[in-house]
Design a protein around this motif. Structure first.
Motif, PDB file in Angstrom:
ATOM      1  N   VAL A 132      -3.160  22.364 -14.275  1.00 20.76           N
ATOM      2  CA  VAL A 132      -1.850  22.015 -13.728  1.00 20.76           C
ATOM      3  C   VAL A 132      -2.026  21.036 -12.565  1.00 20.76           C
ATOM      4  O   VAL A 132      -1.307  20.046 -12.449  1.00 20.76           O
ATOM      5  N   LYS A 133      -3.021  21.311 -11.751  1.00 20.99           N
ATOM      6  CA  LYS A 133      -3.284  20.440 -10.603  1.00 20.99           C
ATOM      7  C   LYS A 133      -3.572  19.017 -11.065  1.00 20.99           C
ATOM      8  O   LYS A 133      -3.051  18.044 -10.527  1.00 20.99           O
ATOM      9  N   LYS A 134      -4.381  18.910 -12.103  1.00 13.53           N
ATOM     10  CA  LYS A 134      -4.744  17.578 -12.609  1.00 13.53           C
ATOM     11  C   LYS A 134      -3.517  16.865 -13.161  1.00 13.53           C
ATOM     12  O   LYS A 134      -3.283  15.696 -12.877  1.00 13.53           O
ATOM     13  N   SER A 135      -2.729  17.589 -13.955  1.00 15.27           N
ATOM     14  CA  SER A 135      -1.588  16.876 -14.550  1.00 15.27           C
ATOM     15  C   SER A 135      -0.545  16.533 -13.494  1.00 15.27           C
ATOM     16  O   SER A 135       0.086  15.480 -13.567  1.00 15.27           O
ATOM     17  N   ALA A 136      -0.386  17.395 -12.476  1.00 13.74           N
ATOM     18  CA  ALA A 136       0.577  17.077 -11.413  1.00 13.74           C
ATOM     19  C   ALA A 136       0.102  15.853 -10.622  1.00 13.74           C
ATOM     20  O   ALA A 136       0.866  14.942 -10.327  1.00 13.74           O
ATOM     21  N   LYS A 137      -1.178  15.847 -10.327  1.00 14.62           N
ATOM     22  CA  LYS A 137      -1.736  14.731  -9.561  1.00 14.62           C
ATOM     23  C   LYS A 137      -1.543  13.412 -10.318  1.00 14.62           C
ATOM     24  O   LYS A 137      -1.105  12.409  -9.743  1.00 14.62           O
ATOM     25  N   ASP A 138      -1.835  13.440 -11.607  1.00  9.18           N
ATOM     26  CA  ASP A 138      -1.674  12.217 -12.413  1.00  9.18           C
ATOM     27  C   ASP A 138      -0.205  11.792 -12.473  1.00  9.18           C
ATOM     28  O   ASP A 138       0.124  10.617 -12.374  1.00  9.18           O
ATOM     29  N   TRP A 139       0.642  12.805 -12.655  1.00  8.50           N
ATOM     30  CA  TRP A 139       2.061  12.473 -12.808  1.00  8.50           C
ATOM     31  C   TRP A 139       2.615  11.847 -11.530  1.00  8.50           C
ATOM     32  O   TRP A 139       3.271  10.806 -11.563  1.00  8.50           O
ATOM     33  N   TRP A 140       2.327  12.476 -10.415  1.00  7.05           N
ATOM     34  CA  TRP A 140       2.892  11.960  -9.154  1.00  7.05           C
ATOM     35  C   TRP A 140       2.309  10.600  -8.806  1.00  7.05           C
ATOM     36  O   TRP A 140       3.012   9.720  -8.319  1.00  7.05           O
ATOM     37  N   LYS A 141       1.065  10.415  -9.077  1.00  5.16           N
ATOM     38  CA  LYS A 141       0.460   9.117  -8.779  1.00  5.16           C
ATOM     39  C   LYS A 141       1.159   8.023  -9.590  1.00  5.16           C
ATOM     40  O   LYS A 141       1.473   6.950  -9.085  1.00  5.16           O
ATOM     41  N   LYS A 142       1.409   8.334 -10.841  1.00  2.44           N
ATOM     42  CA  LYS A 142       2.081   7.357 -11.700  1.00  2.44           C
ATOM     43  C   LYS A 142       3.518   7.134 -11.208  1.00  2.44           C
ATOM     44  O   LYS A 142       4.012   5.995 -11.162  1.00  2.44           O
ATOM     45  N   TYR A 143       4.166   8.225 -10.849  1.00  2.00           N
ATOM     46  CA  TYR A 143       5.546   8.114 -10.362  1.00  2.00           C
ATOM     47  C   TYR A 143       5.630   7.169  -9.162  1.00  2.00           C
ATOM     48  O   TYR A 143       6.462   6.279  -9.099  1.00  2.00           O
ATOM     49  N   TRP A 144       4.733   7.353  -8.211  1.00  5.23           N
ATOM     50  CA  TRP A 144       4.772   6.546  -6.999  1.00  5.23           C
ATOM     51  C   TRP A 144       4.293   5.116  -7.256  1.00  5.23           C
ATOM     52  O   TRP A 144       4.671   4.183  -6.535  1.00  5.23           O
ATOM     53  N   SER A 145       3.448   4.943  -8.258  1.00  6.46           N
ATOM     54  CA  SER A 145       2.835   3.626  -8.460  1.00  6.46           C
ATOM     55  C   SER A 145       3.644   2.717  -9.369  1.00  6.46           C
ATOM     56  O   SER A 145       3.349   1.538  -9.474  1.00  6.46           O
ATOM     57  N   THR A 146       4.630   3.263 -10.064  1.00  7.61           N
ATOM     58  CA  THR A 146       5.418   2.436 -10.978  1.00  7.61           C
ATOM     59  C   THR A 146       6.834   2.281 -10.428  1.00  7.61           C
ATOM     60  O   THR A 146       7.232   2.987  -9.515  1.00  7.61           O
ATOM     61  N   GLY A 147       7.570   1.351 -11.021  1.00  4.63           N
ATOM     62  CA  GLY A 147       8.917   1.077 -10.520  1.00  4.63           C
ATOM     63  C   GLY A 147       8.847   0.360  -9.186  1.00  4.63           C
ATOM     64  O   GLY A 147       7.819  -0.180  -8.796  1.00  4.63           O
ATOM     65  N   ALA A 148       9.965   0.392  -8.493  1.00  2.00           N
ATOM     66  CA  ALA A 148      10.094  -0.418  -7.284  1.00  2.00           C
ATOM     67  C   ALA A 148       9.545   0.288  -6.056  1.00  2.00           C
ATOM     68  O   ALA A 148       9.308   1.497  -6.058  1.00  2.00           O
ATOM     69  N   ASP A 173       0.860  -1.189   0.000  1.00  2.00           N
ATOM     70  CA  ASP A 173       0.000   0.000   0.000  1.00  2.00           C
ATOM     71  C   ASP A 173       0.898   1.241   0.000  1.00  2.00           C
ATOM     72  O   ASP A 173       1.202   1.820   1.037  1.00  2.00           O
ATOM     73  N   ARG A 174       1.320   1.606  -1.188  1.00  2.00           N
ATOM     74  CA  ARG A 174       2.304   2.678  -1.305  1.00  2.00           C
ATOM     75  C   ARG A 174       1.749   4.018  -0.842  1.00  2.00           C
ATOM     76  O   ARG A 174       2.444   4.794  -0.182  1.00  2.00           O
ATOM     77  N   GLU A 175       0.518   4.276  -1.200  1.00  2.00           N
ATOM     78  CA  GLU A 175      -0.055   5.589  -0.898  1.00  2.00           C
ATOM     79  C   GLU A 175      -0.028   5.886   0.603  1.00  2.00           C
ATOM     80  O   GLU A 175       0.358   6.980   1.028  1.00  2.00           O
ATOM     81  N   SER A 176      -0.397   4.895   1.399  1.00  2.00           N
ATOM     82  CA  SER A 176      -0.457   5.201   2.832  1.00  2.00           C
ATOM     83  C   SER A 176       0.946   5.365   3.409  1.00  2.00           C
ATOM     84  O   SER A 176       1.160   6.180   4.303  1.00  2.00           O
TER      85      SER A 176
END
Ligand SMILES: *[C@@H]1O[C@H](CO)[C@@H](O)[C@H](O)[C@H]1NC(C)=O
Ligand SMILES: *[C@@H]1O[C@H](CO)[C@@H](O)[C@H](O)[C@H]1NC(C)=O
Ligand SMILES: *[C@@H]1O[C@H](CO)[C@@H](O)[C@H](O)[C@H]1NC(C)=O
Ligand SMILES: *[C@@H]1O[C@H](CO)[C@@H](O)[C@H](O)[C@H]1NC(C)=O
Ligand SMILES: *[C@@H]1O[C@H](CO)[C@@H](O)[C@H](O)[C@H]1NC(C)=O
Ligand SMILES: *[C@@H]1O[C@H](CO)[C@@H](O)[C@H](O)[C@H]1NC(C)=O
Ligand SMILES: *[C@@H]1O[C@H](CO)[C@@H](O)[C@H](O)[C@H]1NC(C)=O
Ligand SMILES: *[C@@H]1O[C@H](CO)[C@@H](O)[C@H](O)[C@H]1NC(C)=O
Ligand SMILES: *[C@@H]1O[C@H](CO)[C@@H](O)[C@H](O)[C@H]1NC(C)=O
Ligand SMILES: *[C@@H]1O[C@H](CO)[C@@H](O)[C@H](O)[C@H]1NC(C)=O
Ligand SMILES: *[C@@H]1O[C@H](CO)[C@@H](O)[C@H](O)[C@H]1NC(C)=O
Ligand SMILES: *[C@@H]1O[C@H](CO)[C@@H](O)[C@H](O)[C@H]1NC(C)=O
Length: 701
Positions: free
Chosen positions: A302-318, A25-28
């Motif tokens: 900007v808020k939407k694209s930042a939110k999407d970008w960071w979510k993807k950043y945290w959710s992908t990779g290790a 559970d990466r988000e928490s």
């Protein structure tokens, strides 16, 4: 030859934690480490940014009380050339000739007879602070202490700073976000003060302070107002401020969403004030670019694209989950890992390699160092964040022509990678004695190429790196000097090893560089074999006949013939680079593990550990981990001399060089290797009683 049974026995000592194929559970975990602040930090900003651009904020969410910086990968400035006779042009710089194995080689070093042009080349171009944006309190001089109920949160999961406070009993909230795509910050301010003309936003633009090697914590001169110009072009809901500092010009494009007005506050300064009207919410975007473009969209976009970008950043990779609830060391390491991942996406993922202080402030005039590319970038590969790695890695190909020129100028074959660089397209490297004599940056492309091939063993990967590896390997083979009396190839003199603390005219065959040369030539040879091409004979000859590792009293030493190494205060300090022999690097065919263990013991016993900083700790952690000692590896990462402040910034060896991001990126590399393992070790190396969960790592060599 390395005896494989000795390796196996060290592995038995290791605490092996199987890679669990789970969904953490990466988000928490990430949100648990959101910054929660209530005052500005004297020198570390809270940042938003995108790898090529970063905006540093104080407790107001803007740069109201402290002039934290707005830095980019493209904003640079040249001071005027010296007027000293015969030193008025770059071509007047001739460097210095040093004897090198019986011939004079011209090195890119400051020449005392050309002092001014030498210094100009070191200090130019320098990175500039693009501008300051802060809250304006109706012209009143308000200090941070006058604000009450201050709170600030950086939500790492969405890349948003939320700041709020009260002033004279009226509340103010500020949201600050950076676009992941372009160099824009988007801000929304909510307060009833807005409507009364008591609250607005100021913009201010500094001149370049290009004479300071360390321009920190605040970059630029706000009081040299007559040396530069700004002009305002104002429209109904937008304005462009064009800033010109000598030959450098760029635009700040400001757009606001409700009624508003921007004006210059004073014709003698470069400050402007933007105010709204009859509204309790005021949203604007400010985009910095060499030339204004109309693409930044609204705050909401900007808020939407930042939110999407960071979510993807945290959710992908290790990802790694440490037992934060049960062990305070594990919790601190988890905090560092999470905050560092945020900070490296903001500061260390641009078109050029990162400067040591990222986009927080300027060190070394804002330039980056080619030997440090490894420390800034390597972690992305083991954490499987290839898209961020990809942004920067083109630097080797881009500067290949100048690397060839550098080698040729010195009478070598191939391509010699430079040292301290900027965004100058010519690929020039700043003059310096150390700059011109370091060699450990040369095999870095081989390490990167090999990691990429393990991830993606395709023709495309082979082709991508072929020219760079061939050029660099040709140089490496040509640089090694055949010693007729010993019948081996020597490295140096003159040269500086990783630690930069020896007499370059006496430095020969340093342990780490010998291993790295062999590693690099080996990868280059494999690269040709994989393509069914002929391996140049010189690569093999040099690889197989490099000088032996220097050993004294059964321990590896810094270089061949070094005297009193373990008792000399000059030598037994600075980076213990030779520990990279086993940990950072995979086992060398000539490595003797008994000798290596003796070396580690001697470092622990006699090194000036209090003077270590930055990537020394991950370096030692990787050595400890490879020896199977996860407890010790963690201790190095959390060493008392390796502090990370409450904003996640690595404190450098001194305040001036803070933050020092190689420490952060190196920590992620060490953690990534400990989590993802390396050839021959599947699993991870952490303290035995830690319940560690890992997912998605790329195994290292
Ligand atoms: C600010 O935060 C610090 C650290 O969390 C805390 O000790 C202090 O009480 C806080 N101050 C205020 C005024 O909230
Ligand atoms: C600085 O000067 C060099 C040499 O003339 C030039 O190549 C470079 O583009 C200049 N950079 C800036 C930012 O003006
Ligand atoms: C400049 O160079 C010229 C020609 O090389 C030389 O005669 C002169 O002494 C030099 N001037 C200075 C100030 O170094
Ligand atoms: C190294 O040798 C060169 C001559 O080849 C000399 O100019 C230089 O001063 C020497 N450097 C040191 C640190 O001894
Ligand atoms: C604003 O107030 C602070 C603290 O009282 C003072 O140090 C500073 O000089 C003032 N600035 C101006 C522009 O008046
Ligand atoms: C301008 O500000 C700098 C610090 O930012 C200071 O060192 C310098 O003395 C100031 N110069 C003038 C002319 O006030
Ligand atoms: C600003 O310009 C003046 C006049 O040319 C010059 O003396 C001064 O050194 C310049 N200031 C800076 C910070 O470059
Ligand atoms: C600045 O100069 C312009 C024209 O040069 C003038 O119209 C304006 O009133 C001046 N503003 C201030 C704040 O002095
Ligand atoms: C945390 O783990 C480390 C490594 O195993 C151990 O040395 C330390 O005692 C533990 N701390 C606590 C508070 O349990
Ligand atoms: C990285 O770049 C290479 C080519 O330069 C490309 O083949 C690869 O797909 C890229 N990977 C990612 C994750 O962007
Ligand atoms: C050859 O190697 C020996 C032993 O390392 C060294 O003493 C000698 O200086 C080297 N020869 C030359 C010409 O560098
Ligand atoms: C490694 O070094 C030790 C200590 O010098 C020595 O006894 C041993 O024979 C060496 N091992 C190999 C495989 O060379």
């Amino acid at each position: 030859m390395l005896a494989s049974h000795s390796l196996a026995s060290t592995w038995l000592l290791a605490a092996l934690v199987a890679v669990v194929d789970c969904k953490i559970d990466r988000e928490s975990i990430i949100r648990q480490f959101n910054l929660r602040l209530n005052q500005s930090h004297a020198y570390s900003p809270v940042q938003v940014g995108n790898g090529n651009f970063a905006f540093g904020a104080d407790v107001s969410g803007l740069q109201t009380f402290l002039p934290h910086n707005t830095l980019s990968s493209w904003g640079w400035h040249n001071s005027s050339l010296p007027t000293t006779p015969n030193q008025t042009a770059i071509s007047d710089f001739t460097g210095q000739d040093w004897w090198t194995h019986g011939r004079l080689v011209n090195y890119n070093q400051p020449n005392p007879a050309e002092k001014d042009i030498s210094q100009w080349l070191i200090a130019n171009p320098h990175r500039i602070n693009l501008g300051r944006i802060g809250l304006w309190f109706g012209g009143k001089n308000v200090t941070e202490d006058e604000l009450t109920e201050r709170t600030q949160t950086l939500d790492l999961w969405e890349g948003t700073i939320s700041s709020s406070f009260s002033w004279h009993g009226k509340s103010v909230t500020v949201k600050t976000i950076a676009s992941p795509e372009i160099d824009t910050i988007a801000v929304t301010i909510t307060s009833e003060l807005l409507g009364n003309g008591e609250l607005g936003v100021f913009f201010d633009f500094p001149y370049a302070s290009g004479k300071n090697k360390f321009d920190a914590p605040f970059v630029g001169l706000f009081n040299a107002t007559s040396n530069h110009t700004t002009t305002l072009t104002s429209r109904k809901n937008s304005a462009t401020i064009t800033h010109t500092l000598d030959a450098t010009t760029y635009d700040t494009e400001i757009r606001w969403e409700s009624e508003g007005r921007i004006q210059r506050t004073n014709n003698e300064t470069h400050s402007y004030v933007l105010t709204g009207k009859d509204s309790e919410t005021f949203a604007f975007t400010a985009t910095f670019a060499p030339k204004a473009a109309n693409s930044q969209g609204s705050f909401r976009d900007v808020k939407k694209s930042a939110k999407d970008w960071w979510k993807k950043y945290w959710s992908t990779g290790a990802f790694i989950s440490l037992p934060s609830a049960t062990n305070s060391s594990a919790k601190e390491l988890q905090r560092r890992i999470v905050l560092t991942q945020y900070l490296l996406a903001v500061n260390g993922a641009g078109k050029d390699p990162a400067q040591e202080s990222g986009l927080v402030n300027n060190g070394w005039y804002g330039k980056y160092h080619c030997e440090m590319i490894f420390w800034h970038l390597a972690h992305w590969t083991v954490w499987n964040k290839w898209d961020l790695y990809n942004r920067t890695i083109g630097v080797y190909e881009r500067f290949l022509p100048s690397s060839y020129d550098r080698a040729k100028h010195q009478g070598y074959q191939g391509a010699r990678i430079g040292k301290m660089q900027d965004d100058n397209p010519s690929g020039w490297s700043a003059p310096g004695e150390i700059n011109s004599l370091l060699i450990w940056q040369q095999p870095h492309p081989m390490w990167f190429a090999e990691m990429e091939y393990r991830k993606s063993p395709t023709q495309k990967t082979l082709q991508k790196w072929d020219r760079v590896l061939a050029g660099v390997a040709d140089f490496m083979a040509s640089y090694a000097w055949y010693n007729q009396s010993t019948k081996v190839y020597d490295l140096g003199p003159p040269m500086y090893p990783v630690s930069e603390n020896t007499n370059p005219n006496q430095t020969v065959n340093p342990t780490f560089e010998l291993a790295y040369w062999r590693f690099g030539l080996d990868v280059a040879a494999k690269w040709k074999e994989r393509q069914h091409q002929v391996v140049p004979a010189s690569w093999r000859t040099v690889k197989d006949n490099l000088a032996s590792f220097p050993i004294q009293d059964n321990a590896y030493v810094l270089y061949e013939g070094v005297e009193d190494m373990w008792t000399s205060p000059e030598i037994a300090s600075d980076h213990p680079g030779f520990l990279g022999l086993y940990g950072w690097l995979p086992p060398d065919p000539r490595l003797n593990l008994t000798v290596f263990q003796n070396t580690v013991d001697k470092v622990y016993a006699s090194w000036d550990l209090a003077n270590l900083y930055g990537w020394d700790f991950p370096l030692m952690a990787m050595a400890a981990a490879r020896l199977g000692d996860g407890e010790q590896a963690v201790r190095w990462l959390l060493d008392v001399n390796n502090q990370v402040n409450e904003l996640g910034m690595p404190e450098g060896g001194n305040r001036v060089a803070t933050p020092y991001f190689p420490a952060s990126a190196g920590m992620l590399l060490a953690v990534g290797m400990m989590a993802g393992g390396w050839d021959g070790l599947a699993g991870s190396v952490f303290p035995e009683d830690w319940d560690v969960e890992v997912e998605g790592f790329q195994r290292s060599m």
